[in-house]
Design a protein around this motif. Structure first.
Motif, PDB file in Angstrom:
ATOM      1  N   ARG A  75       9.585 -21.735  -0.674  1.00 30.10           N
ATOM      2  CA  ARG A  75       8.810 -20.847  -1.070  1.00 30.10           C
ATOM      3  C   ARG A  75       8.633 -19.495  -0.781  1.00 30.10           C
ATOM      4  N   PRO A  96       8.504 -24.830  -9.920  1.00 35.83           N
ATOM      5  CA  PRO A  96       7.205 -24.419 -10.723  1.00 35.83           C
ATOM      6  C   PRO A  96       6.802 -22.818 -10.961  1.00 35.83           C
ATOM      7  N   GLN A  97       5.708 -22.839 -11.579  1.00 36.64           N
ATOM      8  CA  GLN A  97       5.593 -21.637 -12.092  1.00 36.64           C
ATOM      9  C   GLN A  97       5.735 -20.031 -10.690  1.00 36.64           C
ATOM     10  N   ALA A  98       5.030 -20.564  -9.608  1.00 33.97           N
ATOM     11  CA  ALA A  98       5.379 -19.789  -8.679  1.00 33.97           C
ATOM     12  C   ALA A  98       7.072 -19.448  -7.846  1.00 33.97           C
ATOM     13  N   LEU A 100       8.869 -19.309 -10.159  1.00 29.05           N
ATOM     14  CA  LEU A 100       9.795 -18.805 -11.778  1.00 29.05           C
ATOM     15  C   LEU A 100       9.165 -17.385 -11.654  1.00 29.05           C
ATOM     16  N   ASP A 101       7.840 -17.094 -10.808  1.00 25.98           N
ATOM     17  CA  ASP A 101       7.803 -15.418 -10.764  1.00 25.98           C
ATOM     18  C   ASP A 101       8.483 -15.209  -9.536  1.00 25.98           C
ATOM     19  N   THR A 102       8.964 -15.120  -8.573  1.00 27.20           N
ATOM     20  CA  THR A 102       8.797 -14.542  -7.375  1.00 27.20           C
ATOM     21  C   THR A 102      10.148 -13.568  -7.625  1.00 27.20           C
ATOM     22  N   GLY A 106      12.069 -12.556 -12.932  1.00 25.68           N
ATOM     23  CA  GLY A 106      11.614 -13.780 -13.197  1.00 25.68           C
ATOM     24  C   GLY A 106      13.586 -14.342 -13.068  1.00 25.68           C
ATOM     25  N   CYS A 107      13.454 -15.430 -13.691  1.00 25.86           N
ATOM     26  CA  CYS A 107      14.414 -16.487 -13.751  1.00 25.86           C
ATOM     27  C   CYS A 107      14.493 -16.481 -14.983  1.00 25.86           C
ATOM     28  N   ALA A 143      10.065 -20.630 -18.286  1.00 23.31           N
ATOM     29  CA  ALA A 143       8.978 -20.255 -18.486  1.00 23.31           C
ATOM     30  C   ALA A 143       9.089 -21.901 -17.852  1.00 23.31           C
ATOM     31  N   ALA A 144       7.379 -22.242 -17.752  1.00 25.55           N
ATOM     32  CA  ALA A 144       6.883 -23.441 -16.992  1.00 25.55           C
ATOM     33  C   ALA A 144       7.425 -24.546 -17.780  1.00 25.55           C
ATOM     34  N   GLY A 149      11.201 -21.358 -22.951  1.00 22.14           N
ATOM     35  CA  GLY A 149      11.310 -19.661 -22.270  1.00 22.14           C
ATOM     36  C   GLY A 149      12.054 -18.971 -24.214  1.00 22.14           C
TER      37      GLY A 149
END
Length: 317
Positions: A75, A96-98, A100-102, A106-107, A143-144, A149
């Motif tokens: 990560r 993982p959500q971590a 997706l949020d980086t 977003g992604c 999304a997760a 999404g």
């Protein structure tokens, strides 16, 4: 021209190549490529680059191949690229959500169906197998959940009677590349109009298995034809002939019918090999392959043998 976005690209198979190539030719900067670890392939079982890695290496783009993103190191490496967007196309890892949020925005995912229809692993093949008249590409904000999404752009692609899993794959890979660039322009201009998926319309495209590739000749001709065309690249529809596997790659449904038992070869010629299905209609086989041999047209196959009168049946599992 405005400056482009910093893109981290994540993909593995051929489907993901056109979009990566489009990004490399665009104003955007691909700062890193993520792909699955090298896998052994071929008779020598040598480690082989994924199609996406081959493109990235040729373009001198840094390549990352983490087994997963559970560790802090993976990560942290992603975060260090300071990406505006991570674009994902058939990557093969759950993010993982971590993760997706980086990236800043977003992604984004390039998905080979008109969501919410055919979420999951095999949307192209399942659309053909189900007899859908239309498929397409959806660019979505990841999304997760599994392909849950918000939808950002959808482009349609008709499924023609002679289309196969491979032909639709190639069309959607190209469409996905074009749609991605359009969405990235919207990201930069802050003109995105996300659309929430209707959960009631969602269906799941289960992963393909070798077991489902064997043809059940008691089924209707249309069902068998769609199975052959959907599975042409993998797992490839097959039947048994003289103790060997006989694979079929291309087919069509004929208007003619026969009262012979299902699975009987009733005619053959340069145009194809005609087999009776469970509803009495004929399925014409256009291309086929014996085990250990190469893929042949029906005319080439019949140069060395005749199948008329042969009766195919599904082997009990």
């Amino acid at each position: 021209m405005s400056a482009g976005l910093r893109i981290v690209y994540a993909g593995t198979p051929e489907f993901a190549v056109p979009a990566l190539q489009a990004l490399l030719a665009s104003k955007h900067a691909v700062v890193a490529v993520y792909t699955q670890p090298d896998r052994p392939a071929g008779r020598g079982r040598k480690l082989q680059f994924s199609p996406v890695k081959e493109v990235a290496v040729a373009a001198n783009i840094p390549v990352e191949q983490p087994i997963n993103f559970k560790g802090e190191d993976a990560r942290a490496s992603l975060s260090a690229y300071q990406a505006d967007v991570m674009v994902v196309a058939a990557y093969g890892l759950i993010l993982p959500q971590a993760v997706l949020d980086t990236p800043r925005y977003g992604c984004l995912n390039i998905h080979g169906s008109l969501l919410p229809r055919w979420r999951g692993a095999a949307p192209i093949q399942r659309a053909i197998q189900a007899g859908d008249a239309l498929t397409g590409v959806t660019i979505m904000q990841m999304a997760a959940g599994l392909d849950t999404g918000d939808m950002l752009l959808k482009t349609a692609c008709p499924i023609k009677p002679d289309d196969s899993g491979q032909s639709i794959h190639d069309k959607l890979a190209k469409q996905g590349a074009e749609a991605l660039l359009e969405v990235l322009e919207q990201v930069q201009c802050h003109t995105l109009q996300p659309e929430v998926q209707d959960e009631q319309q969602a269906c799941y495209a289960h992963k393909l298995t070798k077991a489902e590739a064997e043809i059940d000749w008691s089924q209707a001709a249309a069902v068998i034809d769609r199975q052959i065309r959907a599975f042409d690249a993998w797992p490839t529809a097959y039947t048994h002939y003289q103790g060997q596997v006989l694979r079929f790659f291309a087919s069509q449904v004929l208007s003619q019918t026969s009262s012979e038992p299902a699975g009987t070869v009733v005619a053959e010629g340069r145009a194809g090999i005609d087999i009776v299905a469970g509803d009495g209609q004929l399925v014409r086989i256009l291309q086929l392959q014996m085990a250990g041999s190469k893929r042949l047209t029906a005319a080439e196959f019949l140069n060395a043998r005749s199948l008329v009168g042969e009766h195919f049946s599904k082997v009990a599992s």
